[in-house]
Structure formats: C-alpha cells, structure tokens
Design a protein around this motif. Structure first.
Motif, mmCIF file in Angstrom:
data_model
loop_
_atom_site.group_PDB
_atom_site.id
_atom_site.type_symbol
_atom_site.label_atom_id
_atom_site.label_comp_id
_atom_site.label_asym_id
_atom_site.label_seq_id
_atom_site.Cartn_x
_atom_site.Cartn_y
_atom_site.Cartn_z
ATOM 1 N N HIS A 79 15.780 78.001 81.027
ATOM 2 C CA HIS A 79 16.968 78.694 80.532
ATOM 3 C C HIS A 79 17.291 79.812 81.513
ATOM 4 O O HIS A 79 16.605 80.824 81.554
ATOM 5 C CB HIS A 79 16.721 79.280 79.141
ATOM 6 N N LYS A 80 18.344 79.603 82.274
ATOM 7 C CA LYS A 80 18.660 80.544 83.349
ATOM 8 C C LYS A 80 19.054 81.916 82.799
ATOM 9 O O LYS A 80 18.867 82.930 83.456
ATOM 10 C CB LYS A 80 19.798 79.999 84.217
ATOM 11 N N ASP A 81 19.614 81.950 81.606
ATOM 12 C CA ASP A 81 20.050 83.239 81.057
ATOM 13 C C ASP A 81 19.005 83.855 80.128
ATOM 14 O O ASP A 81 19.273 84.827 79.443
ATOM 15 C CB ASP A 81 21.398 83.091 80.329
ATOM 16 N N PRO B 101 16.460 86.279 79.297
ATOM 17 C CA PRO B 101 16.253 87.539 80.004
ATOM 18 C C PRO B 101 14.777 87.842 80.260
ATOM 19 O O PRO B 101 13.952 87.766 79.354
ATOM 20 C CB PRO B 101 16.884 88.575 79.064
ATOM 21 N N PRO C 275 27.222 93.234 80.987
ATOM 22 C CA PRO C 275 25.850 92.829 80.614
ATOM 23 C C PRO C 275 25.345 93.500 79.349
ATOM 24 O O PRO C 275 24.586 92.896 78.587
ATOM 25 C CB PRO C 275 25.006 93.255 81.824
ATOM 26 N N VAL D 262 22.807 86.875 74.107
ATOM 27 C CA VAL D 262 21.760 86.143 74.822
ATOM 28 C C VAL D 262 20.516 85.989 73.952
ATOM 29 O O VAL D 262 19.830 84.984 74.003
ATOM 30 C CB VAL D 262 21.422 86.878 76.143
#
Lengths: 86, 140
Positions: A19-21, A23, B109, B116
C-alpha cells in the motif's frame, strides 16, 4: 498426501510496499504499534515480512516516536521489577 | 529553503493562553529568520506512553515551516530556553521548497491524513495474526 507440509504459512509481504499510501511516520504510533511486541521491542523483519528498505525507515520512525513519548521504550521498568522483588 | 516540521510536547498544566503565546513566540522566531510558517497543528492533550516529568498526559503542537537550516538551530535554541517544553523533535520533510506552489500543497497532507487512516487500519489488524504461525515455520 504429504507428511512434511501440513500447512503452508501465508505468504508474508511488505505492507509499506503493498500500500503505497500506507503512512510510515513517527506521528502515527497506532500503525507503528503493529511492528513492536508487547514489551516494546521492534519485531524482526523476518517475522513481519517488511522489506529491507522499509524496515530501515521503520526503525528510525519507531525510535523518533519513542523520543516523543508516543511509543513506549519498555513495558516493564527495572525500578518496578526491583520493587516487586524487594 | 527546506521544509521542516517540529513537534513539541508542552507542559499539560499550562493554561491555554500561555501555551498559545509560547507557540506564537516560536512562529515569530521562524518568521524573523525569513522563514515561512505553513501549518500550526494543535493535537491537544494526549496520553503519553511513559511518564515525562511525572506527567502521564501532554499537550502536543506540531509546526510545519519552510526555512533555512540555521533557522532550525535558532528555533531549537529558543525551545530549549523555555521551561514549558518537555520534549521536541525536528524532522526535515522536503529538501526543496518553492515559494508559490507549496502553500496549497502543504495544507493538503494534513487534511488527507484521517482519510488515509481508514483503509490502512484493516490490513494492519489482519497482519499480526498471520505473522505468528509463520514465525515457527519460517526457518524450515
């Protein structure tokens, strides 16, 4: 019928590559907590399946997080252990 | 110009107006050194992982700014002087910073972060269970 392999362990993968995103950040102790054990030790990448590149970054992020009291250094302090023994 | 962020852990017992004044002082330091404050992100009170100066809670504030390298040294010098800051960390976010384009990008962000977290939470929960049995079988 094979006697040697009763089960095949699930193939491990690097979560940060998959999962590139996803964090990888010292400000996200909730995610970093998956990569330390209950004593607060960083889990080896042979167990978590993290790739070498991300494990290197992961260790620094965990250590930064510890510095800022977002993550624990240790669950059991030596002073507390001594108190129990004495 | 580089992009940096500084996370400071403040005394939890400090009144709100004095902590705001303190943060205002820090942003003033960056601006005095020709830096540019991008985000002041107040996390509020959070539980700490271990006691810091006998407090189990702390007030976190995150500063995001673009500045020269020597500004960071000046800011950290000011942080060290103030008694109310218990812990701080400075991290370089970006090697280069463009004056014009960066402002909307810098705000993004922070806003994107909670979004996210949602998809990320699910695989994270699934993994430790999968990792355990693999640990014994991994060597053979």
């Amino acid at each position: 019928m094979s006697f040697k392999k009763k089960f095949t362990p699930k193939r491990k993968f690097c979560k940060f590559c998959a999962h590139k995103d996803y964090p990888l950040d010292y400000k996200r102790p909730d995610i970093l907590r998956d990569f330390i054990n209950e004593r607060g030790k960083i889990i080896a990448r042979r167990i978590t399946g993290t790739c070498a590149k991300h494990q290197r970054r992961l260790t620094t992020e965990i250590k930064r997080s510890r510095q800022m009291a977002l993550l624990l250094y240790t669950a059991v302090h030596s002073s507390e252990v001594q108190k129990k023994m004495g | 110009m580089r992009k940096y962020e500084t996370l400071v852990l403040l005394n939890p017992e400090m009144p709100a107006e004095s902590s705001q004044a303190l943060i205002g002082g820090f942003t003033g330091v960056v601006e005095r050194e020709n830096g540019q404050i991008l985000v002041v992100d107040d996390w509020g009170m959070k539980d700490l992982a271990y006691p810091v100066r006998k407090h189990m809670r702390g007030h976190y504030v995150r500063l995001e700014y673009a500045a020269q390298g020597n500004t960071v040294a000046e800011l950290e010098r000011n942080i060290r002087i103030s008694d109310a800051v218990y812990k701080f960390i400075t991290v370089q976010l970006d090697d280069a910073f463009e004056q014009g384009a960066a402002e909307p990008a810098a705000a993004e962000p922070v806003a994107a972060k909670p979004a996210v977290a949602e998809p990320a939470a699910e695989p994270a929960a699934a993994e430790p269970a999968a990792a355990e049995p693999a640990a014994e079988g991994g060597e053979s």
